[in-house]
Structure formats: structure tokens, C-alpha cells
Motif scaffolding. Structure first.
Motif, mmCIF file in Angstrom:
data_model
loop_
_atom_site.group_PDB
_atom_site.id
_atom_site.type_symbol
_atom_site.label_atom_id
_atom_site.label_comp_id
_atom_site.label_asym_id
_atom_site.label_seq_id
_atom_site.Cartn_x
_atom_site.Cartn_y
_atom_site.Cartn_z
ATOM 1 N N ARG A 1 0.832 -1.207 0.000
ATOM 2 C CA ARG A 1 0.000 0.000 0.000
ATOM 3 C C ARG A 1 0.867 1.258 0.000
ATOM 4 N NH1 ARG A 1 -2.314 -0.607 4.662
ATOM 5 N NH2 ARG A 1 -3.829 -2.096 3.847
ATOM 6 N N PHE A 2 1.930 1.237 0.799
ATOM 7 C CA PHE A 2 2.840 2.384 0.871
ATOM 8 C C PHE A 2 3.481 2.649 -0.489
ATOM 9 C CE2 PHE A 2 6.801 4.570 1.652
ATOM 10 C CZ PHE A 2 6.493 5.483 2.651
ATOM 11 N N ILE A 3 3.914 1.594 -1.166
ATOM 12 C CA ILE A 3 4.520 1.758 -2.502
ATOM 13 C C ILE A 3 3.515 2.378 -3.462
ATOM 14 C CG2 ILE A 3 5.575 0.567 -4.453
ATOM 15 C CD1 ILE A 3 6.403 -1.651 -2.421
ATOM 16 N N SER A 4 2.284 1.870 -3.427
ATOM 17 C CA SER A 4 1.239 2.393 -4.310
ATOM 18 C C SER A 4 0.990 3.877 -4.065
ATOM 19 C CB SER A 4 -0.048 1.592 -4.106
ATOM 20 O OG SER A 4 -1.070 2.034 -4.964
ATOM 21 N N ASP A 5 1.125 4.296 -2.817
ATOM 22 C CA ASP A 5 0.854 5.688 -2.455
ATOM 23 C C ASP A 5 2.033 6.626 -2.722
ATOM 24 O OD1 ASP A 5 -1.699 5.054 -1.616
ATOM 25 O OD2 ASP A 5 -1.168 4.878 0.504
ATOM 26 N N HIS A 6 3.271 6.077 -2.831
ATOM 27 C CA HIS A 6 4.434 6.954 -2.832
ATOM 28 C C HIS A 6 5.395 6.812 -4.014
ATOM 29 C CE1 HIS A 6 3.155 7.065 1.421
ATOM 30 N NE2 HIS A 6 3.663 8.270 1.412
ATOM 31 N N LEU A 7 5.530 5.632 -4.600
ATOM 32 C CA LEU A 7 6.587 5.444 -5.585
ATOM 33 C C LEU A 7 6.392 6.329 -6.817
ATOM 34 C CD1 LEU A 7 8.322 2.123 -6.490
ATOM 35 C CD2 LEU A 7 7.813 3.768 -8.272
ATOM 36 N N PHE A 8 5.171 6.382 -7.325
ATOM 37 C CA PHE A 8 4.919 7.194 -8.519
ATOM 38 C C PHE A 8 5.185 8.671 -8.237
ATOM 39 C CE2 PHE A 8 1.790 9.607 -11.171
ATOM 40 C CZ PHE A 8 2.400 9.389 -12.393
ATOM 41 N N ALA A 9 4.796 9.133 -7.049
ATOM 42 C CA ALA A 9 5.048 10.529 -6.685
ATOM 43 C C ALA A 9 6.549 10.822 -6.634
ATOM 44 C CB ALA A 9 4.397 10.847 -5.341
ATOM 45 N N HIS A 10 7.325 9.884 -6.099
ATOM 46 C CA HIS A 10 8.781 10.060 -6.091
ATOM 47 C C HIS A 10 9.330 10.097 -7.512
ATOM 48 C CE1 HIS A 10 9.487 9.960 -1.840
ATOM 49 N NE2 HIS A 10 8.987 8.748 -1.676
ATOM 50 N N LEU A 11 8.817 9.239 -8.375
ATOM 51 C CA LEU A 11 9.285 9.201 -9.759
ATOM 52 C C LEU A 11 9.046 10.555 -10.438
ATOM 53 C CD1 LEU A 11 10.310 7.347 -12.172
ATOM 54 C CD2 LEU A 11 7.900 7.149 -12.762
ATOM 55 N N ILE A 12 7.860 11.112 -10.239
ATOM 56 C CA ILE A 12 7.550 12.401 -10.867
ATOM 57 C C ILE A 12 8.431 13.507 -10.310
ATOM 58 C CG2 ILE A 12 5.755 14.150 -11.139
ATOM 59 C CD1 ILE A 12 5.486 11.578 -12.856
ATOM 60 N N ARG A 13 8.608 13.527 -8.986
ATOM 61 C CA ARG A 13 9.453 14.560 -8.372
ATOM 62 C C ARG A 13 10.881 14.479 -8.921
ATOM 63 N NH1 ARG A 13 13.026 13.955 -4.506
ATOM 64 N NH2 ARG A 13 12.205 11.917 -3.856
ATOM 65 N N LEU A 14 11.413 13.279 -8.992
ATOM 66 C CA LEU A 14 12.788 13.106 -9.459
ATOM 67 C C LEU A 14 12.919 13.392 -10.955
ATOM 68 C CD1 LEU A 14 13.483 9.931 -7.352
ATOM 69 C CD2 LEU A 14 14.804 12.064 -7.196
ATOM 70 N N ALA A 15 11.896 13.039 -11.726
ATOM 71 C CA ALA A 15 11.917 13.362 -13.161
ATOM 72 C C ALA A 15 11.918 14.870 -13.363
ATOM 73 C CB ALA A 15 10.712 12.728 -13.849
ATOM 74 N N GLN A 16 11.160 15.575 -12.540
ATOM 75 C CA GLN A 16 11.129 17.036 -12.629
ATOM 76 C C GLN A 16 12.497 17.620 -12.286
ATOM 77 O OE1 GLN A 16 8.387 18.906 -9.949
ATOM 78 N NE2 GLN A 16 8.600 20.919 -10.904
ATOM 79 N N GLU A 17 13.122 17.091 -11.241
ATOM 80 C CA GLU A 17 14.427 17.607 -10.825
ATOM 81 C C GLU A 17 15.509 17.339 -11.874
ATOM 82 O OE1 GLU A 17 15.196 15.775 -7.081
ATOM 83 O OE2 GLU A 17 13.633 16.915 -6.017
ATOM 84 N N ASN A 18 15.403 16.198 -12.563
ATOM 85 C CA ASN A 18 16.431 15.805 -13.526
ATOM 86 C C ASN A 18 16.105 16.195 -14.961
ATOM 87 O OD1 ASN A 18 18.599 13.844 -12.135
ATOM 88 N ND2 ASN A 18 16.623 13.571 -11.142
ATOM 89 N N GLY A 19 14.869 16.587 -15.217
ATOM 90 C CA GLY A 19 14.487 17.006 -16.555
ATOM 91 C C GLY A 19 14.243 15.865 -17.516
ATOM 92 N N THR A 20 14.176 14.634 -17.003
ATOM 93 C CA THR A 20 13.964 13.485 -17.878
ATOM 94 C C THR A 20 13.595 12.272 -17.040
ATOM 95 O OG1 THR A 20 14.939 12.177 -19.679
ATOM 96 C CG2 THR A 20 16.350 12.663 -17.801
ATOM 97 N N ILE A 21 13.185 11.208 -17.714
ATOM 98 C CA ILE A 21 13.036 9.906 -17.080
ATOM 99 C C ILE A 21 14.201 9.041 -17.555
ATOM 100 C CG2 ILE A 21 11.636 7.805 -16.963
ATOM 101 C CD1 ILE A 21 9.173 9.573 -17.173
ATOM 102 N N SER A 22 14.852 8.370 -16.629
ATOM 103 C CA SER A 22 16.024 7.558 -16.951
ATOM 104 C C SER A 22 16.104 6.408 -15.955
ATOM 105 C CB SER A 22 17.296 8.410 -16.858
ATOM 106 O OG SER A 22 17.503 8.820 -15.505
ATOM 107 N N GLU A 23 17.053 5.497 -16.184
ATOM 108 C CA GLU A 23 17.271 4.410 -15.235
ATOM 109 C C GLU A 23 17.629 4.954 -13.860
ATOM 110 O OE1 GLU A 23 19.943 1.357 -16.391
ATOM 111 O OE2 GLU A 23 18.820 0.797 -18.204
ATOM 112 N N ASP A 24 18.448 6.005 -13.819
ATOM 113 C CA ASP A 24 18.843 6.578 -12.532
ATOM 114 C C ASP A 24 17.647 7.175 -11.800
ATOM 115 O OD1 ASP A 24 21.473 5.849 -12.795
ATOM 116 O OD2 ASP A 24 22.147 7.788 -13.561
ATOM 117 N N VAL A 25 16.748 7.796 -12.539
ATOM 118 C CA VAL A 25 15.546 8.363 -11.924
ATOM 119 C C VAL A 25 14.682 7.252 -11.338
ATOM 120 C CG1 VAL A 25 13.333 9.478 -12.461
ATOM 121 C CG2 VAL A 25 15.477 10.508 -13.237
#
Length: 389
Positions: A94-118
Motif C-alpha cells: 500500500r505504501f509503494i502504491s501511495d508513494h513510488l509514482f510521486a517520487h518518480l515524478i518529483r525526481l523526473a522534474q528535478e532531472n528534466g527526464t526519465i532515466s534508469e537513474d531516476v
């Protein structure tokens, strides 16, 4: 350039949510026209849209409390799929469902792209977040330190597929080969001690621990306890501060933890999607215990799209019944909890790739406008679909 990422980010902070129930199994037929016994533990969404095609998903419950969670997040130029197979309880999934996608979006915004590192960093942030939750609550709920989840994620963006995996859920792509024969190609490897390469990996990391993998009742287990070697959670097998009372025999370690025996480092696969790539099956091990990769892709390839995930789940359930020399209709009557003796919880998401749509999306600007809705599956929030379009 980052406008689409900012728009997704704002959507994650406050999406408009319109709830719609997915359909509970109404009959025992594969075509929805009657002819069998209903399965009260099967829910599905027959068909939905994503950025580059259509998707279908289904869930079958076996445990007393369903521990699987899943999500599909889709926008004008990107699609996210997550399948989370919990164990020891549903809190980690449940925690993953609530948080992982949000982290992915935040990190993609910070890095300007989606990548393996993101993607890798999103997994790490989710793991740290859950361990923080365990730290806050384990004094009043000690067993939360033994709650964990496998985690399988797929992201389609700009014609590229990223797949990341912890545990033994599996992603398999169906590709057209010679003579238009459909071929199953695994995109993940199982992190399970039943596999020789996983046992060798554990032994090489723990050369001074003769009990790192133990054959117990015919099953290889890490420290004699758990089969999967990579998870979110399972804090007591990662940090000494979360050690459990030795009287809890189910999770008893023969000696204090010297170093982590599990990891949250995902295996990541990146693939430029080709015209031969027709669909991807994301599923928990409950499906793969009953069907081979090739059997699964042949079922998808040879049947209509509508209800295909439900068809896969039913094929798995029929096989589970066959192994016990019973009829499928009789298996459907077995209640949750008891059903776990016949099969595991099963979650399946089938994502079709329509390459014409994929090219149109890639040719357009990398921008996402935002509208959110959530599909809750079944009687409780064990699986959801959020769409951003």
C-alpha cells in the motif's frame, strides 16, 4: 521543457479523483455470457486506455487479507504501471502504491527526464520512506518490521520502456517472431532463492555466513525464512535496529544480523520499443506459478483484448484446480484464506502497444495536461488505476 513534468507533479499533489468500481466476476465463463459459477474473489477491468494503446487488469484474492496492490498511471505522452506483491501484511504494498509514482515524478522534474537513474532513485526514496514509517511505528506494532513487498514497475516514455523489479513478480513482452509466431521475452529476472544464480549471488555477498541460504522443507530460503532476495521493507532483515523478539519463531534469526541480507536495489531493463513488440504482461508470481511465459503470451495473442487480464487469471486458476484434481467451479467456492492452499493472490496487468499511437505521442511535444481519476477495485483499495490525460 519541464512544463509537462511540472504539470504531472502538480497533479500528484492534488488530483481530481472520480471513483469507479471495477467489475466483480459475475459468471464463470470467459466471454461474459454466463455458463458457470461466479468467483467472488475475482475483480477486473476489461479494457482501458493508456497513452499508447489499451490495457486490461484483473486480481484474484487467495489470502484472508489481499496483500497485492497495483496501479496504472497514464497521460498524453507517458504510461506508468506498478504491481506490488506484499507479504507479511499489506502495509508495504500500500505504501509503494501511495508513494513510488510521486517520487518518480518529483525526481523526473528535478532531472528534466526519465532515466534508469531516476527510476532507481524513486525505488530508493520509497524504501527509505517505508523504513521511516517502520521506525515510527514498530514499538507499538513490532511485526511491521517483517512486512515487505515485491515491486515491479514499467514506464513507457518517448518510445522507450523502462522496467524495474524487486522480487519475483515478472514482466514479459509478447513479440512477433518469424512466421508471425508470438514469442515470450522476459524483461525481468526473478530475485528468488529457488534460482541457482540468486543463491550464488547471496553466497558471494555473505561468504562468512553458512546459513545465508537454507533448504527448508524442500524450498530454498534466505536465512531459512524468506524466498525473495530483493524487496521494499522487511526491515528486520536489513537493519539491526528493527530486530524482532526471538520468541516470534516465524521470523527468528539464529544469530543477530551482521549486515543486510536483503536489498532494495532493483534490476532495471531499458528497451526501445519495436514494431514487433505487441504487448507486455505485468504480473505477480501467483500467475507465473501456474503459467509459463510462453503460455501467457499465446493466450493474450490469440484472444480479444477485452477482458484479457481476467482470461489470464482464469487460466491460472484452472491450472491450480487441475493440480489438485478438482473442477474450476469447485475452486471458485473455496473461501479466502483457505484459497491460499490452492493458489496465491494474483494480479495481472496487460498493456497493449499500438505503435501508430506511440509514434503520434512521440511526435508531439513532451507535455502532459492533467486530469486524475482513480478506479478502486473490489471491496477495498487493494488495486487502483489513476489516469492523467
Amino acid at each position: 521543457m519541464l512544463s509537462w513534468l511540472k504539470k504531472i507533479s502538480s497533479a500528484c499533489l492534488g488530483p481530481v479523483r472520480m471513483c469507479a468500481r471495477t467489475r466483480k466476476d459475475e459468471d464463470g465463463s470467459d466471454n461474459g455470457h454466463g455458463g458457470g459459477v461466479a468467483d467472488d474473489l475475482l475483480w477486473s477491468r476489461d479494457l482501458g486506455r493508456h497513452a499508447a494503446g489499451e490495457f486490461s487488469f484483473a486480481v484474484a484474492q487467495a489470502n484472508e487479507a489481499l496483500e497485492d496492490h497495483s496501479q496504472v498511471e497514464t497521460g498524453a505522452a507517458a504510461t506508468f504501471v506498478g504491481v506490488y506483491d506484499g507479504h507479511g501484511g499489506a502495509e508495504a504494498a500500500r505504501f509503494i502504491s501511495d508513494h513510488l509514482f510521486a517520487h518518480l515524478i518529483r525526481l523526473a522534474q528535478e532531472n528534466g527526464t526519465i532515466s534508469e537513474d531516476v527510476v532507481r532513485s524513486a525505488f530508493s526514496a520509497t524504501e527509505e520512506g517505508f523504513l521511516t514509517l517502520v521506525r515510527r511505528t514498530h514499538f507499538i506494532k513490532p511485526l511491521i518490521a517483517a512486512v515487505g513487498s515485491c515491486c515491479l514497475v514499467g514506464v513507457i516514455w518517448r518510445g522507450t520502456l523502462y522496467v524495474a523489479n524487486l522480487g519475483d513478480s515478472r514482466a514479459v513482452i509478447g513479440c512477433l517472431g518469424r512466421f508471425n509466431k508470438i514469442v515470450a521475452e522476459p524483461l525481468t529476472r526473478d530475485h528468488n532463492a529457488s534460482m541457482e544464480e540468486v543463491r550464488q549471488e547471496l553466497i558471494s555477498r555473505h561468504p562468512d555466513d553458512s546459513q545465508i541460504v537454507v533448504l527448508k522443507h524442500g524450498v530454498w530460503r534466505i536465512k531459512g525464512i524468506i524466498q525473495v532476495s530483493r524487496t521494499i521493507g522487511d526491515a528486520y532483515l536489513k537493519r539491526r535496529e528493527f530486530a524482532l523478539d526471538p520468541s516470534i519463531t516465524r521470523f527468528h534469526l539464529s544469530e543477530p544480523l551482521r549486515r543486510p541480507v536483503l536489498t532494495a536495489e532493483p534490476s532495471i531493463c531499458t528497451r526501445s520499443l519495436r514494431p514487433q513488440d505487441k504487448f507486455i504482461i505485468f504480473a505477480t508470481d501467483g500467475l507465473w506459478e501456474q503459467l509459463t511465459n510462453q503460455q501467457a503470451v499465446e493466450i493474450v495473442h490469440s484472444n480479444p483484448r477485452r477482458g484479457i487480464a481476467k482470461r489470464l487469471v482464469r487460466a491460472a486458476l484452472k491450472q491450480a484446480a487441475r493440480k489438485r484434481e478438482m473442477r474450476y467451479d469447485d475452486l471458485k467456492k473455496v473461501e479466502k484464506g483457505v484459497r491460499r492452499f490452492f493458489h496465491d493472490d494474483i494480479t495481472v496487468v496487460v498493456v497493449y502497444i499500438d505503435h501508430g499511437l506511440l509514434q503520434q505521442r512521440d511526435a508531439s511535444v513532451p507535455e502532459l495536461s492533467v486530469r486524475g481519476f482513480v478506479d478502486s477495485v473490489g471491496p477495498s483499495r487493494f488495486s487502483g488505476v489513476t489516469a492523467i490525460s
